[in-house]
Design a protein around this motif. Structure first.
Motif, PDB file in Angstrom:
ATOM      1  N   ILE A  91       0.810  -1.204   0.000  1.00 34.54           N
ATOM      2  CA  ILE A  91       0.000   0.000   0.000  1.00 34.54           C
ATOM      3  C   ILE A  91       0.849   1.261   0.000  1.00 34.54           C
ATOM      4  O   ILE A  91       0.478   2.279  -0.610  1.00 34.54           O
ATOM      5  CB  ILE A  91      -0.981  -0.015   1.196  1.00 34.54           C
ATOM      6  N   TYR A 141      -7.311  -7.776   8.320  1.00 34.38           N
ATOM      7  CA  TYR A 141      -6.320  -6.883   7.719  1.00 34.38           C
ATOM      8  C   TYR A 141      -5.933  -7.363   6.320  1.00 34.38           C
ATOM      9  O   TYR A 141      -5.754  -6.549   5.405  1.00 34.38           O
ATOM     10  CB  TYR A 141      -5.083  -6.793   8.609  1.00 34.38           C
ATOM     11  N   GLU A 144      -8.585  -6.276   4.075  1.00 34.32           N
ATOM     12  CA  GLU A 144      -8.506  -4.826   3.881  1.00 34.32           C
ATOM     13  C   GLU A 144      -7.503  -4.488   2.782  1.00 34.32           C
ATOM     14  O   GLU A 144      -7.757  -3.632   1.918  1.00 34.32           O
ATOM     15  CB  GLU A 144      -8.100  -4.127   5.178  1.00 34.32           C
ATOM     16  N   LEU A 145      -6.357  -5.161   2.796  1.00 36.92           N
ATOM     17  CA  LEU A 145      -5.360  -4.927   1.756  1.00 36.92           C
ATOM     18  C   LEU A 145      -5.877  -5.350   0.389  1.00 36.92           C
ATOM     19  O   LEU A 145      -5.635  -4.666  -0.618  1.00 36.92           O
ATOM     20  CB  LEU A 145      -4.069  -5.674   2.092  1.00 36.92           C
ATOM     21  N   ARG A 147      -8.996  -5.371  -0.565  1.00 34.72           N
ATOM     22  CA  ARG A 147      -9.943  -4.323  -0.972  1.00 34.72           C
ATOM     23  C   ARG A 147      -9.193  -3.095  -1.494  1.00 34.72           C
ATOM     24  O   ARG A 147      -9.547  -2.539  -2.553  1.00 34.72           O
ATOM     25  CB  ARG A 147     -10.832  -3.922   0.206  1.00 34.72           C
ATOM     26  N   ARG A 148      -8.176  -2.677  -0.781  1.00 34.82           N
ATOM     27  CA  ARG A 148      -7.439  -1.484  -1.204  1.00 34.82           C
ATOM     28  C   ARG A 148      -6.689  -1.726  -2.518  1.00 34.82           C
ATOM     29  O   ARG A 148      -6.531  -0.803  -3.323  1.00 34.82           O
ATOM     30  CB  ARG A 148      -6.494  -1.039  -0.090  1.00 34.82           C
ATOM     31  N   SER A 149      -6.255  -2.949  -2.758  1.00 34.37           N
ATOM     32  CA  SER A 149      -5.631  -3.248  -4.048  1.00 34.37           C
ATOM     33  C   SER A 149      -6.647  -3.128  -5.173  1.00 34.37           C
ATOM     34  O   SER A 149      -6.336  -2.639  -6.266  1.00 34.37           O
ATOM     35  CB  SER A 149      -4.984  -4.642  -4.034  1.00 34.37           C
ATOM     36  N   GLU A 151      -9.094  -1.110  -5.227  1.00 29.06           N
ATOM     37  CA  GLU A 151      -9.421   0.305  -5.375  1.00 29.06           C
ATOM     38  C   GLU A 151      -8.253   1.130  -5.904  1.00 29.06           C
ATOM     39  O   GLU A 151      -8.403   2.331  -6.151  1.00 29.06           O
ATOM     40  CB  GLU A 151      -9.866   0.874  -4.024  1.00 29.06           C
ATOM     41  N   SER A 152      -7.091   0.497  -6.101  1.00 26.42           N
ATOM     42  CA  SER A 152      -5.879   1.236  -6.457  1.00 26.42           C
ATOM     43  C   SER A 152      -5.858   1.717  -7.903  1.00 26.42           C
ATOM     44  O   SER A 152      -5.107   2.624  -8.251  1.00 26.42           O
ATOM     45  CB  SER A 152      -4.645   0.362  -6.220  1.00 26.42           C
ATOM     46  N   ASP A 180     -15.630  -8.148   5.742  1.00 24.93           N
ATOM     47  CA  ASP A 180     -14.414  -7.656   5.104  1.00 24.93           C
ATOM     48  C   ASP A 180     -14.217  -8.310   3.733  1.00 24.93           C
ATOM     49  O   ASP A 180     -13.802  -7.645   2.772  1.00 24.93           O
ATOM     50  CB  ASP A 180     -13.208  -7.937   6.013  1.00 24.93           C
ATOM     51  N   ALA A 184     -14.275  -6.420  -0.022  1.00 24.57           N
ATOM     52  CA  ALA A 184     -13.255  -6.634  -1.056  1.00 24.57           C
ATOM     53  C   ALA A 184     -13.909  -7.041  -2.376  1.00 24.57           C
ATOM     54  O   ALA A 184     -13.546  -6.538  -3.451  1.00 24.57           O
ATOM     55  CB  ALA A 184     -12.257  -7.694  -0.608  1.00 24.57           C
ATOM     56  N   ALA A 187     -15.606  -4.188  -4.053  1.00 23.71           N
ATOM     57  CA  ALA A 187     -14.620  -3.310  -4.690  1.00 23.71           C
ATOM     58  C   ALA A 187     -14.171  -3.879  -6.029  1.00 23.71           C
ATOM     59  O   ALA A 187     -13.938  -3.125  -6.986  1.00 23.71           O
ATOM     60  CB  ALA A 187     -13.426  -3.097  -3.771  1.00 23.71           C
TER      61      ALA A 187
END
Length: 270
Positions: A91, A141, A144-145, A147-149, A151-152, A180, A184, A187
């Motif tokens: 991230i 967690y 969460e990563l 999901r954030r990937s 959204e990147s 969670d 993901a 997303a």
């Protein structure tokens, strides 16, 4: 149309044989499309090749791309060869990775979480002495990563999204992270990506595929697309269990899966 988007070769240091060998294996397996997607270098590390047994050197990256493009042209009348890469997702380094990939004509980039909190997801020792609350925190967690990937904006495919169970099958039974996982998958759908069905789970302690049927059912519910990747580290595994995966996806209720050409999603009926 038969395809496989996830293959490695000798440059990463833990796979065998050349890119050409994987292309020839794909032809032998009756594939129409083969994606080459070796592990990305560690772009942020001070050394050119800090972990030879895990990823290619930074100085080899342009050679890797050039070789795939050359073979794409050589084999164009026999099979479609796609240029991909399996990218680590960190991230705090996402812009560095984005700039490293920008000069090259990738058909797709697979985003994979291979480490959390500086520890490999395949490290059995991370689970030692953790109580239920700590285990749940690790699982939440991890997603969460993921999901954030999603959204990147960097990836077209998310790799093996429950691979943390690889050498710790009990990961699948850690309850409490369902919301969670759902976030993901939402997303993935919202950003028009795909998750892969990765058949390399059979080579780990967990057996089977990534992700589990339960996750695939949730993916279908939220409208997330799926693709196929053998995650082959030797040519004999190219296209491994493709027909079985297709049959299972039909049973779950999927009507299509996808691959990517020049980052455009191509839907293939199941």
């Amino acid at each position: 149309m038969k395809f496989d988007l996830h293959t490695h070769h000798i440059r990463c240091g833990h796979a065998s044989d050349s890119i050409r060998d994987y292309i020839e294996a794909a032809i032998g397996a009756g594939l129409d499309v083969i994606g080459i997607s070796d592990h990305s270098p560690y772009f942020a590390h001070e050394h050119d090749h800090p972990q030879p047994g895990i990823a290619m050197a930074r100085s080899e990256f342009s050679n890797y791309v050039a070789e795939v493009l050359r073979l794409k042209e050589q084999y164009k009348d026999r099979i479609e060869v796609l240029l991909g890469v399996e990218s680590d997702f960190y991230i705090d380094q996402i812009e560095l990775y984005r700039s490293a990939y920008a000069p090259y004509p990738f058909d797709y980039i697979i985003g994979s979480v291979h480490q959390t909190r500086g520890v490999s997801i395949f490290n059995r020792n991370r689970w030692k002495d953790k109580d239920k609350a700590q285990q749940l925190d690790e699982k939440k967690y991890y997603y969460e990563l993921i999901r954030r990937s999603a959204e990147s904006g960097l990836f077209q495919v998310l790799g093996h999204i429950d691979a943390m169970k690889g050498y710790y099958p009990g990961f699948a039974d850690i309850a409490g992270a369902e919301a969670d996982i759902d976030e993901a998958l939402k997303a993935v759908a919202a950003n028009d990506l795909s998750i892969e069905i990765n058949t390399s789970g059979k080579t780990k302690d967990c057996g089977g595929w990534y992700p589990s049927d339960a996750v695939l059912e949730r993916a279908l519910h939220f409208g997330a697309d799926v693709t196929f990747g053998s995650d082959a580290h030797l040519p004999a595994r190219v296209g491994d269990e493709w027909e079985a995966v297709r049959a299972r996806l039909r049973e779950i209720g999927f009507t299509r899966w996808v691959f990517f050409r020049q980052k455009e999603k191509i839907a293939v009926p199941l």
